[in-house]
Enzyme design. Structure first.
Site, PDB file in Angstrom:
ATOM      1  N   LYS A  61     -13.545  25.330  35.180  1.00 39.23           N
ATOM      2  CA  LYS A  61     -12.832  26.595  34.963  1.00 39.23           C
ATOM      3  C   LYS A  61     -12.930  27.474  36.205  1.00 39.23           C
ATOM      4  O   LYS A  61     -13.973  27.522  36.874  1.00 39.23           O
ATOM      5  CB  LYS A  61     -13.441  27.288  33.749  1.00 39.23           C
ATOM      6  CG  LYS A  61     -12.669  28.451  33.180  1.00 39.23           C
ATOM      7  CD  LYS A  61     -13.335  28.880  31.881  1.00 39.23           C
ATOM      8  CE  LYS A  61     -12.734  30.142  31.312  1.00 39.23           C
ATOM      9  NZ  LYS A  61     -13.425  30.538  30.063  1.00 39.23           N
ATOM     10  N   SER A  64     -10.613  32.258  26.680  1.00 41.52           N
ATOM     11  CA  SER A  64     -10.126  32.227  28.048  1.00 41.52           C
ATOM     12  C   SER A  64     -10.034  30.829  28.650  1.00 41.52           C
ATOM     13  O   SER A  64      -9.414  30.647  29.698  1.00 41.52           O
ATOM     14  CB  SER A  64     -11.037  33.093  28.927  1.00 41.52           C
ATOM     15  OG  SER A  64     -12.372  32.611  28.921  1.00 41.52           O
ATOM     16  N   SER A  90     -14.226  31.806  23.784  1.00 45.53           N
ATOM     17  CA  SER A  90     -13.448  31.229  24.882  1.00 45.53           C
ATOM     18  C   SER A  90     -13.533  29.721  25.017  1.00 45.53           C
ATOM     19  O   SER A  90     -12.783  29.136  25.783  1.00 45.53           O
ATOM     20  CB  SER A  90     -13.853  31.882  26.211  1.00 45.53           C
ATOM     21  OG  SER A  90     -13.380  33.205  26.254  1.00 45.53           O
TER      22      SER A  90
END
Length: 482
Positions: free
Chosen positions: A81, A156, A180
């Site tokens: 990420k 996210s 997330s």
């Protein structure tokens, strides 16, 4: 065979690479081909490391041929990420001003994946500052859900969930302080786990900065995958001690725990009085509960009001600490992040007022400890809790910022996304099937450091539901054919 290696599980790939049935290079080339096929449409991986990953794959193959010791993810493609440091790559966190923020060393959790032999294929998208359930930002653009391009892939870690669900990589790295990992997994029909705080070493801020207390004590790093076996493999690979993390604990793998005494009792929580679950959500809970009962679990509907209190408390402690960086958000954040923050503070104000005091904040942390103790006591009788991931299926894009009214509905639907991090317990998102053309699923909550019990129950659900991904359509047809 090589053309379809992107469809293989991480567990199959790790075994095949270790035994030289296939090579890591063949695997990486297959995944790169899949990325070329679908990523232009989905925009899940916003940085691709083709040359670097092929070099790493060749090194992995040499290590096998030379008889060297290899890690559990040796030669297996993984995405990282963009809010985590990976040496030589920009930690943009979806912010234009951070586009040249190149990391010198790996974050602890990235280092663990590298030590386990993972090959880093690309970096996955996230909203600006990683603070929405929608993967969209001004720097990298919007990530689409491979099931329905009009719906969020979650956030996210939306780039991770979209890339895993569409077959670009078998494992995606994510992190979770407000859903997330769990929510993107749910939105895209894959499995995702937020482990107990301390199991996976982490560092979220710049190396020279201080992390907020909520980040230290609530944020965790966790994997997303297409199968429970792959998720277990990835979590064990990410786990371990790192001195840079103040909460890191030198624990044995979750799989080393002694089994719970049988039969295991499961508390089923549908609603804590915040948002009534949609019919698809209730149906998923019913299906999962039925499968667990058939496998010998005892499932009983229970009330657990402390989760509603923990949900509201998140909006005091986390949002008051986030207020410290709001001047930076106002200066360099994108419109979506600013509007989302307005929604969150509007929700918080309804419970805590416009300007919570230091006493409110201190008493909030004191109350957190009480709630943790109460949940631990409850889980002496119910070692597992079955509950919704969200009260709705995957939201339409920008549902959180289309209006304050809709944004507050989104906040309410996500009550469990906040309640569980506030208390620091492990939880897993598990698919149960397809409803209305979208993945449906449930959440499993376990005792602290008992992730093994989540895996066992998730395997029961997966055995009946099967795996929903990879979504096999290509290019612009991904999602449209669904």
């Amino acid at each position: 065979m090589t053309e379809e290696l992107w469809r293989w599980s991480a567990t199959e790939l790790a075994r095949a690479i270790r035994t030289r049935r296939v090579s890591s290079r063949e695997t990486v080339e297959s995944c790169l081909g899949r990325i070329e096929e679908v990523n232009g449409h989905l925009n899940a991986l916003v940085e691709l490391s083709a040359e670097e990953s092929l070099e790493a794959a060749d090194a992995a193959d040499r290590a096998v041929s030379e008889g060297r010791e290899v890690g559990p993810l040796h030669g297996v493609p993984v995405s990282i990420k963009i809010n985590s440091d990976q040496a030589g790559h920009a930690t943009t966190n979806g912010v234009v001003a951070f586009k040249d923020n190149v990391a010198e060393v790996d974050s602890p959790h990235v280092a663990k994946l590298r030590e386990a032999g993972a090959v880093f294929l690309g970096r996955s998208n996230t909203p600006a500052f990683s603070y929405r359930w929608f993967a969209d930002n001004d720097l990298h653009g919007r990530t689409l859900n491979p099931w329905d391009e009009g719906r969020t892939p979650g956030g996210s870690s939306g780039g991770a969930s979209s890339s895993v669900a569409s077959g670009m990589v078998p494992i995606g790295h994510g992190n979770d302080i407000g859903g997330s990992v769990r929510y993107p997994a749910y939105a895209c029909g894959v499995v995702g786990i937020r482990p107990t705080v301390g199991r996976v070493p982490s560092w979220y801020g710049p190396p020279a900065a201080d992390e907020a207390l909520s980040v230290q004590s609530m944020l965790v790093q966790g994997p997303l995958a297409r199968s429970v076996a792959d998720l277990r493999l990835a979590l064990d690979a990410m786990s371990g001690f790192d001195a840079r993390d103040p909460f890191s604990a030198p624990l044995p793998p979750a799989s080393a725990n002694e089994p719970l005494s049988r039969p295991v009792r499961v508390g089923l929580v549908r609603d804590v009085g915040v948002a009534s679950p949609e019919s698809a959500v209730n149906e998923a809970l019913d299906a999962a509960a039925g499968w667990l009962v058939e496998a010998g679990y005892i499932v009983e509907e229970v009330e657990l009001p402390l989760l509603e209190e923990a949900y509201r408390l998140w909006y005091l402690l986390c949002m008051e600490e986030f207020r410290q960086i709001m001047p930076l958000v106002e200066e360099i954040g994108d419109t979506g992040m600013k509007l989302a923050a307005k929604t969150y503070y509007t929700a918080a104000e309804g419970w805590w007022g416009a300007n919570p005091s230091l006493d409110d904040y201190m008493n909030g942390y004191a109350r957190r400890g009480t709630l943790i103790g109460r949940l631990q006591a409850f889980m002496q009788n119910y070692p597992l809790v079955l509950l919704p991931v969200s009260a709705e299926q995957a939201f339409e894009h920008d549902a959180d910022i289309s209006s304050i009214e809709r944004g507050l509905e989104v906040v309410a639907a996500q009550w469990s996304m906040m309640a569980i991090p506030m208390l620091g317990f492990p939880a897993m998102s598990v698919p149960t099937g397809i409803s209305n053309g979208l993945p449906a699923g449930v959440q499993l909550l376990g005792r602290r450091f008992r992730e093994d019990t989540l895996f066992e129950a998730a395997e029961v659900i997966e055995a009946r539901c099967g795996t929903l991904t990879p979504v096999s359509s290509a290019s612009s047809e991904v999602g449209a054919s669904r």
